[in-house]
Design a protein around this motif. Structure first.
Motif, PDB file in Angstrom:
ATOM      1  N   LYS A 157      33.068  68.606  51.374  1.00 33.93           N
ATOM      2  CA  LYS A 157      32.047  67.534  51.519  1.00 33.93           C
ATOM      3  C   LYS A 157      32.622  66.729  52.531  1.00 33.93           C
ATOM      4  O   LYS A 157      31.873  66.330  53.385  1.00 33.93           O
ATOM      5  CB  LYS A 157      31.693  66.776  50.141  1.00 33.93           C
ATOM      6  CG  LYS A 157      30.805  65.583  50.347  1.00 33.93           C
ATOM      7  CD  LYS A 157      30.489  64.947  49.129  1.00 33.93           C
ATOM      8  CE  LYS A 157      29.379  63.769  49.435  1.00 33.93           C
ATOM      9  NZ  LYS A 157      29.000  62.962  48.043  1.00 33.93           N
ATOM     10  N   SER A 173      30.773  76.197  57.433  1.00 30.53           N
ATOM     11  CA  SER A 173      31.841  75.837  56.530  1.00 30.53           C
ATOM     12  C   SER A 173      32.754  77.050  55.693  1.00 30.53           C
ATOM     13  O   SER A 173      32.143  78.120  55.505  1.00 30.53           O
ATOM     14  CB  SER A 173      31.137  74.964  55.121  1.00 30.53           C
ATOM     15  OG  SER A 173      32.192  74.792  54.206  1.00 30.53           O
ATOM     16  N   ALA A 181      25.110  78.781  44.461  1.00 30.53           N
ATOM     17  CA  ALA A 181      24.995  77.624  44.037  1.00 30.53           C
ATOM     18  C   ALA A 181      26.078  76.696  45.194  1.00 30.53           C
ATOM     19  O   ALA A 181      25.978  75.696  45.583  1.00 30.53           O
ATOM     20  CB  ALA A 181      25.576  77.025  42.738  1.00 30.53           C
ATOM     21  N   ASP A 182      27.228  77.344  45.400  1.00 34.10           N
ATOM     22  CA  ASP A 182      28.407  76.963  46.407  1.00 34.10           C
ATOM     23  C   ASP A 182      27.756  77.011  47.690  1.00 34.10           C
ATOM     24  O   ASP A 182      27.941  75.817  48.502  1.00 34.10           O
ATOM     25  CB  ASP A 182      29.482  78.106  46.282  1.00 34.10           C
ATOM     26  CG  ASP A 182      30.286  77.734  45.201  1.00 34.10           C
ATOM     27  OD1 ASP A 182      30.311  77.014  44.350  1.00 34.10           O
ATOM     28  OD2 ASP A 182      30.869  78.854  44.801  1.00 34.10           O
ATOM     29  N   ASP A 184      24.309  76.446  48.678  1.00 35.87           N
ATOM     30  CA  ASP A 184      23.650  75.726  48.625  1.00 35.87           C
ATOM     31  C   ASP A 184      24.303  74.061  48.664  1.00 35.87           C
ATOM     32  O   ASP A 184      23.815  73.357  49.310  1.00 35.87           O
ATOM     33  CB  ASP A 184      22.572  75.548  47.314  1.00 35.87           C
ATOM     34  CG  ASP A 184      21.598  76.883  47.078  1.00 35.87           C
ATOM     35  OD1 ASP A 184      21.600  77.319  48.288  1.00 35.87           O
ATOM     36  OD2 ASP A 184      21.411  77.044  46.170  1.00 35.87           O
ATOM     37  N   LYS A 185      25.357  74.090  47.934  1.00 36.27           N
ATOM     38  CA  LYS A 185      26.053  73.077  48.133  1.00 36.27           C
ATOM     39  C   LYS A 185      26.563  72.454  49.710  1.00 36.27           C
ATOM     40  O   LYS A 185      26.511  71.404  50.033  1.00 36.27           O
ATOM     41  CB  LYS A 185      27.279  72.913  47.354  1.00 36.27           C
ATOM     42  CG  LYS A 185      27.968  71.532  47.005  1.00 36.27           C
ATOM     43  CD  LYS A 185      29.231  71.614  45.939  1.00 36.27           C
ATOM     44  CE  LYS A 185      29.970  72.938  46.185  1.00 36.27           C
ATOM     45  NZ  LYS A 185      31.039  72.809  44.842  1.00 36.27           N
ATOM     46  N   MET A 186      27.254  73.692  50.228  1.00 37.82           N
ATOM     47  CA  MET A 186      27.832  73.556  51.472  1.00 37.82           C
ATOM     48  C   MET A 186      26.471  73.081  52.581  1.00 37.82           C
ATOM     49  O   MET A 186      26.846  72.218  53.237  1.00 37.82           O
ATOM     50  CB  MET A 186      28.290  74.871  51.989  1.00 37.82           C
ATOM     51  CG  MET A 186      29.645  75.201  50.994  1.00 37.82           C
ATOM     52  SD  MET A 186      30.699  73.913  50.912  1.00 37.82           S
ATOM     53  CE  MET A 186      31.769  74.672  49.531  1.00 37.82           C
ATOM     54  N   SER A 188      23.862  71.506  51.652  1.00 39.54           N
ATOM     55  CA  SER A 188      23.163  70.258  51.516  1.00 39.54           C
ATOM     56  C   SER A 188      24.202  69.152  51.950  1.00 39.54           C
ATOM     57  O   SER A 188      23.689  67.994  52.315  1.00 39.54           O
ATOM     58  CB  SER A 188      23.185  69.905  50.011  1.00 39.54           C
ATOM     59  OG  SER A 188      24.597  69.834  49.339  1.00 39.54           O
ATOM     60  N   TYR A 189      25.509  69.522  52.236  1.00 41.26           N
ATOM     61  CA  TYR A 189      26.517  68.509  53.260  1.00 41.26           C
ATOM     62  C   TYR A 189      26.194  68.471  54.629  1.00 41.26           C
ATOM     63  O   TYR A 189      26.502  67.646  55.360  1.00 41.26           O
ATOM     64  CB  TYR A 189      27.664  68.968  52.866  1.00 41.26           C
ATOM     65  CG  TYR A 189      28.362  68.903  51.467  1.00 41.26           C
ATOM     66  CD1 TYR A 189      27.892  68.108  50.596  1.00 41.26           C
ATOM     67  CD2 TYR A 189      29.370  69.924  50.809  1.00 41.26           C
ATOM     68  CE1 TYR A 189      28.069  68.039  49.221  1.00 41.26           C
ATOM     69  CE2 TYR A 189      29.853  69.910  49.738  1.00 41.26           C
ATOM     70  CZ  TYR A 189      29.254  68.937  48.876  1.00 41.26           C
ATOM     71  OH  TYR A 189      29.800  68.890  47.340  1.00 41.26           O
TER      72      TYR A 189
END
Length: 316
Positions: A157, A173, A181-182, A184-186, A188-189
């Motif tokens: 993040k 990233s 899910a990982d 999607d998280k990257m 989202s950052y």
């Protein structure tokens, strides 16, 4: 996921690069990656000669399909005596992209762009990211503190948001991705794609030993440790009994010699040669000297699977 800039940069279906892994990555893995709608990358150093590298590029060009892409990773510092020859072969034959590591990418960017090859550069901080952007890099590979092998110091993040705020080229990233899910998280950052390595070690197509693959299945985040005994720089490995035996820190002799500016380069080169030999033996044959490089994202590796199934698990 389908609208990320990496998709457009490489004309791929999903914003995922199968990361280049020393000794692990091969053409079989990349061909299956392309068929699955992602990009694949191989370290040029996986090939002993320039002719072997040329043959691999031709094989990938023949196997390329719509929605997939392929590239090669170049170590661009002075310790890689094969660098200039590898760059020449890659430019002569033509690939979709190059990922540069451990040095200035200036010459790579200059030569690659003459041949319409995109260049992505590994970075671990904003300073170097701004530098490679100024040199004309097409994207940044943001190597965070959850990456396998040689990793950065910042969390995904912190690194992604910092680079997105201050750089105008796409941020990809690298590190900490083992499931959708990982990813999607990257994204989202603010990342425009991800580079995924460790989950592909335990693939059917990888040429490493079954013991190495099974170790990735049996191990998780808590089994990953940092060692300085491979290249002289911190590197993540599975905490085997052999790693525990030899320790993870440089010897006092190495620490002392590394303080000498004239000797530092040679000490690091010797350490790299010794460490690389240990990694090679562990990856390619049964040995009691077991040094298996991997990242914490093997937490999500539950079985040895074909590349296509690993990709499927990452996108669904």
């Amino acid at each position: 996921m389908n609208n990320a800039k990496l998709n457009k940069l490489l004309n791929i279906k999903y914003p995922i690069i199968q990361a280049p892994m020393f000794l692990v990555s091969n053409t079989k893995m990349v061909i299956e990656a392309m068929k699955s709608g992602i990009a694949g990358c191989i370290p040029a150093l996986n090939y002993r000669t320039h002719e072997e590298l040329r043959i691999a590029i031709k094989e990938l060009k023949e196997a390329k399909v719509e929605g997939g892409a392929f590239g090669f990773n170049l170590i661009v510092n002075k310790s890689n005596i094969k660098y200039k020859g590898q760059l020449a072969v890659i430019c002569e034959e033509g690939v979709d992209f190059i990922i540069t590591s451990l040095g200035s990418p200036e010459e790579t960017i200059k030569q690659a762009h003459k041949h319409h090859i995109k260049v992505f550069c590994d970075v671990t901080d904003l300073g170097f990211a701004k530098k490679v952007e100024s040199l004309g890099a097409d994207a940044i590979i943001a190597v965070n503190n959850e990456a396998g092998g040689h990793r950065g110091n910042l969390s995904p993040k912190d690194l992604i948001t910092q680079l997105v705020e201050h750089c105008s080229i796409p941020v990809i990233s690298a590190g900490g991705v083992g499931c959708k899910a990982d990813i999607d998280k990257m994204l989202s950052y603010g990342a425009e794609g991800v580079s995924v390595g460790s989950p592909f070690i335990a693939s059917v197509e990888a040429d490493v030993t079954e013991e190495y693959k099974q170790a990735c299945v049996d191990s998780g985040t808590d089994d990953i440790v940092m060692t300085e005994r491979i290249s002289g720089s911190p590197c993540t490995v599975i905490n085997t009994s052999y790693v525990q035996k030899i320790g993870t820190k440089q010897t006092w002799v190495e620490v002392f010699l590394n303080k000498n500016k004239k000797l530092k380069k040679w000490v690091k080169m010797i350490r790299f040669m010794i460490g690389t030999n240990a990694v090679t033996n562990a990856a390619t044959k049964a040995t009691y000297k077991t040094v298996w490089v991997a990242g914490p994202s093997i937490e999500h590796t539950k079985a040895i699977l074909p590349v296509r199934e690993i990709v499927s698990n990452l996108i669904r």
